[in-house]
Design a protein around this motif. Structure first.
Motif, PDB file in Angstrom:
ATOM      1  N   GLY A  44      23.041   9.338  57.688  1.00 10.16           N
ATOM      2  CA  GLY A  44      22.478   8.238  56.906  1.00 10.16           C
ATOM      3  C   GLY A  44      22.228   7.012  57.756  1.00 10.16           C
TER       4      GLY A  44
ATOM      5  N   VAL B 295      18.120  -0.367  52.741  1.00  9.00           N
ATOM      6  CA  VAL B 295      18.248   0.044  51.341  1.00  9.00           C
ATOM      7  C   VAL B 295      18.610   1.528  51.269  1.00  9.00           C
ATOM      8  N   LEU B 296      17.923   2.335  52.108  1.00  8.55           N
ATOM      9  CA  LEU B 296      18.221   3.766  52.152  1.00  8.55           C
ATOM     10  C   LEU B 296      19.689   4.005  52.483  1.00  8.55           C
ATOM     11  N   TRP B 297      20.114   3.268  53.494  1.00  6.43           N
ATOM     12  CA  TRP B 297      21.488   3.435  53.979  1.00  6.43           C
ATOM     13  C   TRP B 297      22.481   3.062  52.885  1.00  6.43           C
ATOM     14  N   LEU B 298      22.195   1.949  52.194  1.00  5.98           N
ATOM     15  CA  LEU B 298      23.101   1.532  51.125  1.00  5.98           C
ATOM     16  C   LEU B 298      23.127   2.569  50.012  1.00  5.98           C
ATOM     17  N   LEU B 299      21.948   3.168  49.749  1.00  6.11           N
ATOM     18  CA  LEU B 299      21.899   4.201  48.716  1.00  6.11           C
ATOM     19  C   LEU B 299      22.777   5.385  49.097  1.00  6.11           C
ATOM     20  N   ILE B 300      22.685   5.770  50.379  1.00  8.00           N
ATOM     21  CA  ILE B 300      23.505   6.898  50.842  1.00  8.00           C
ATOM     22  C   ILE B 300      24.984   6.538  50.722  1.00  8.00           C
TER      23      ILE B 300
ATOM     24  N   TYR C 169      26.260   4.458  48.753  1.00  4.42           N
ATOM     25  CA  TYR C 169      26.616   4.395  47.343  1.00  4.42           C
ATOM     26  C   TYR C 169      26.886   5.800  46.806  1.00  4.42           C
ATOM     27  N   ALA C 170      25.999   6.731  47.210  1.00 10.33           N
ATOM     28  CA  ALA C 170      26.165   8.099  46.737  1.00 10.33           C
ATOM     29  C   ALA C 170      27.483   8.690  47.236  1.00 10.33           C
TER      30      ALA C 170
ATOM     31  N   ARG D 183      30.122   6.942  47.904  1.00 13.69           N
ATOM     32  CA  ARG D 183      31.166   5.938  47.807  1.00 13.69           C
ATOM     33  C   ARG D 183      32.528   6.598  47.667  1.00 13.69           C
TER      34      ARG D 183
END
Ligand code: C2E
Ligand code: CA
Ligand code: CA
Length: 543
Positions: A14, A253-258, A260-261, A263
């Motif tokens: 990620g 944003v992509l990285w934060l989404l990953i 988050y997924a 978490r």
């Protein structure tokens, strides 16, 4: 373990992929700039070669015309013809008869001129002519001398200015940065733009330059154009910054989404905390029956997590996490509060009904559970005597002495304490002796073995006789077959639970079952009588 590696790998992937958009933008802009730069220098070179070709061809045309007219000497007719030719155009400044030493014997004015050679005479690729660089004696200016060989051993020569061979077609943005050179094929520089002395020319190039080299197809010269990277990059700079910034933002944003997924548990701990606050941990009730009489004797409370979307999670999906994060005790408290809400009215007039509640190791660390029991059940219509707390043998208790104190407190309130999953674990006989328990719940594993020739089968018998000798009650867990009931009945076991009778039931189903199977004691005094009779029955035999 695998899961952990998988997560770490995903986080690394990620993080890398967060840079992907920026990298892609960088690559595409650099490629674009490269293409534009190459196109720029390529087109400059092509224009320069084309113009030089045209000029040399024109000069050659003049010489061939003079040759056709028979101009080959310094007599006055020939000088006049040469003069007229020079006057008629602007390209060629001087025309003359050239001797074998390369000097002009006579020009269009009849004057001689001596030259130093700055290059060998290079022959044309296609015509019987040659070009060389010369400097007039007494001048520092380089000129090119184009000669047309005549039969007489002399040549007709045309002096061309630098611009004729290298028109300055360099665009404004390359001024002072780029360089364009016209060279004879022996390497002599015919012309250099912007005009400067090659010796003092400072080439501002690092290794990142665009360059293009193109040869004339007819004449022995070629053109080299070079431009530094930033000539092009200037145009790209602000675009580049903006694009990289946007791409970086998308990557982030992509990285934060990953992240988050993926978490970590902490987030799920919060979910459990929120679930506790929202009262999402609800009881299911698995009935316990008297296999001798068929009477409904009570139930075991089994926790479920009812998510806001209505899904019901089994305990296996969350109790491990609740325990690991220290939320087992508050979770049980919230469960007991729900049990009181749902069950107190039904239990008020039915003193024989029991409620089994499962506990965790954490509950035996201190007396908080006693406080909770008092706070929750004390003011309720469920009496302590209707409660049975289950301590599992599956996992070892961390502190037997403290556990003994907690159990003693439960029993002194009037509640029963059972050894859950008996036979499976660590405590065994030692637990039974040290903890002071009322009930043994024989694990499904051993009930399953009834009627088979498994090695576990005799353990049921030993657990039953052990309970008998210690004056404890027995509950058989996980009864699924009528044959097992038969066997238990013969052995004098009274209490059993299992899918044969009922699965863990949601509250309304269990309520209906109670209403059907357990009649209310009619009058208060009867109730009281009934209560004392049942209580005496339920008291441990040893007590
Ligand atoms: P347990 O205390 O031994 O509870 C009995 C489990 O066996 C329950 O699973 C029940 O649904 C299942 N069971 C009952 N009869 C049968 C049967 O005939 N066949 C089969 N195959 N299974 C049967 P459940 O509800 O999934 O609970 C699993 C375990 O989770 C419980 O085992 C208990 O250790 C734990 N647990 C559940 N609720 C609580 C709770 O409120 N507190 C604590 N500390 N543990 C709980
Ligand atoms: Ca249990
Ligand atoms: Ca059990």
């Amino acid at each position: 373990m695998f899961n952990k590696f998988f997560k770490i790998a995903l986080i690394i992937a990620g993080t890398c992929s967060a840079f992907l958009p920026s990298y892609a933008v960088h690559q595409s802009l650099v490629k674009n700039a490269q293409e534009q730069g190459e196109e720029l220098v390529g087109s400059i070179a092509a224009t320069m070669v084309a113009r030089a070709d045209v000029n040399v061809t024109r000069a050659l045309g003049m010489l061939s015309e003079l040759a056709l007219q028979g101009v080959n000497s310094c007599d006055s007719d020939d000088i006049f013809a040469m003069r007229r030719m020079v006057y008629e155009q602007f390209l060629v400044q001087e025309i003359g008869i050239v001797d074998s030493a390369g000097n002009i014997k006579c020009n269009q004015f009849g004057d001689p001129a001596n030259f130093y050679e700055n290059s060998r005479g290079l022959r044309s690729r296609t015509e019987n002519i040659s070009i060389k660089m010369v400097k007039r004696v007494g001048s520092s200016e380089l000129r090119s001398l184009l000669t047309w060989d005549l039969a007489s051993g002399y040549s007709l020569g045309a002096i061309l200015p630098g611009e004729a061979l290298a028109d300055d077609v360099i665009p404004e943005k390359m001024r002072g940065k780029g360089v364009a050179l016209t060279l004879l094929d022996d390497g002599t520089i015919l012309y250099m733009a912007p005009e400067q002395n090659i010796a003092t020319a400072e080439l501002p190039f690092d290794e990142r330059i665009f360059s293009s080299s193109l040869s004339s197809s007819r004449f022995p010269f070629h053109v080299i154009v070079m431009a530094p990277y930033d000539v092009i990059w200037e145009d790209f700079d602000s675009l580049y910054n903006k694009a990289i910034f946007s791409a970086g933002f998308i990557g982030l944003v992509l990285w934060l989404l990953i992240l988050y997924a993926l978490r970590p548990k902490k987030q799920r701990t919060n979910e459990i905390e929120e679930g506790i606050e929202a009262g999402e941990f609800i009881p299911y009730y698995q009935p316990t029956f008297d296999v001798q009489t068929g009477a409904l004797m009570g139930c075991e409370v089994l926790i479920r997590w009812r998510k806001p979307d209505g899904t019901i999670l089994p305990p296996g999906a969350f109790i491990g996490l609740a325990e690991a994060t220290g939320l087992a005790v508050p979770m049980t408290r919230s469960l007991m509060i729900n049990v009181v809400d749902e069950m107190e009215d039904l239990h008020e007039g039915r003193p024989s009904l029991k409620l089994g509640i499962n506990l965790f190791d954490d509950h035996f660390e201190n007396l908080d559970i006693i406080k909770d029991i008092k706070e929750i059940f004390g003011p309720s219509k469920i009496s302590y005597k209707q409660l049975m707390f289950e301590v599992t043998e599956r996992q070892p208790l961390s502190d037997i002495d403290r556990a003994r104190i907690v159990i003693r407190n439960m029993r002194s309130l009037g509640a029963q304490v059972a050894l859950d999953d008996a036979g499976t674990g660590h405590g065994g006989l030692a637990y039974l002796q040290q903890l002071g328990l009322d009930v043994i719940k024989i694990d499904k594993l051993f009930i399953d073995a009834i009627g088979t020739d498994s090695l576990s089968a005799p353990i049921v018998d030993s657990l039953i006789s052990l309970a008998e000798s210690l004056g404890m009650d027995v509950v058989a867990e996980g009864v699924e077959e009528p044959l097992q009931v038969e066997y238990l009945r013969e052995k004098g076991v009274r209490l059993a639970q299992g899918y044969l009778f009922a699965k863990p039931l949601p509250v309304d189903v269990y309520k209906r079952l109670i209403e059907k199977m357990v009649p209310l004691s009619k009058r208060p005094e009867e109730r009281r009588k009934e209560q004392s009779r049942v209580t005496q029955q339920a008291l441990p035999k040893a007590a």
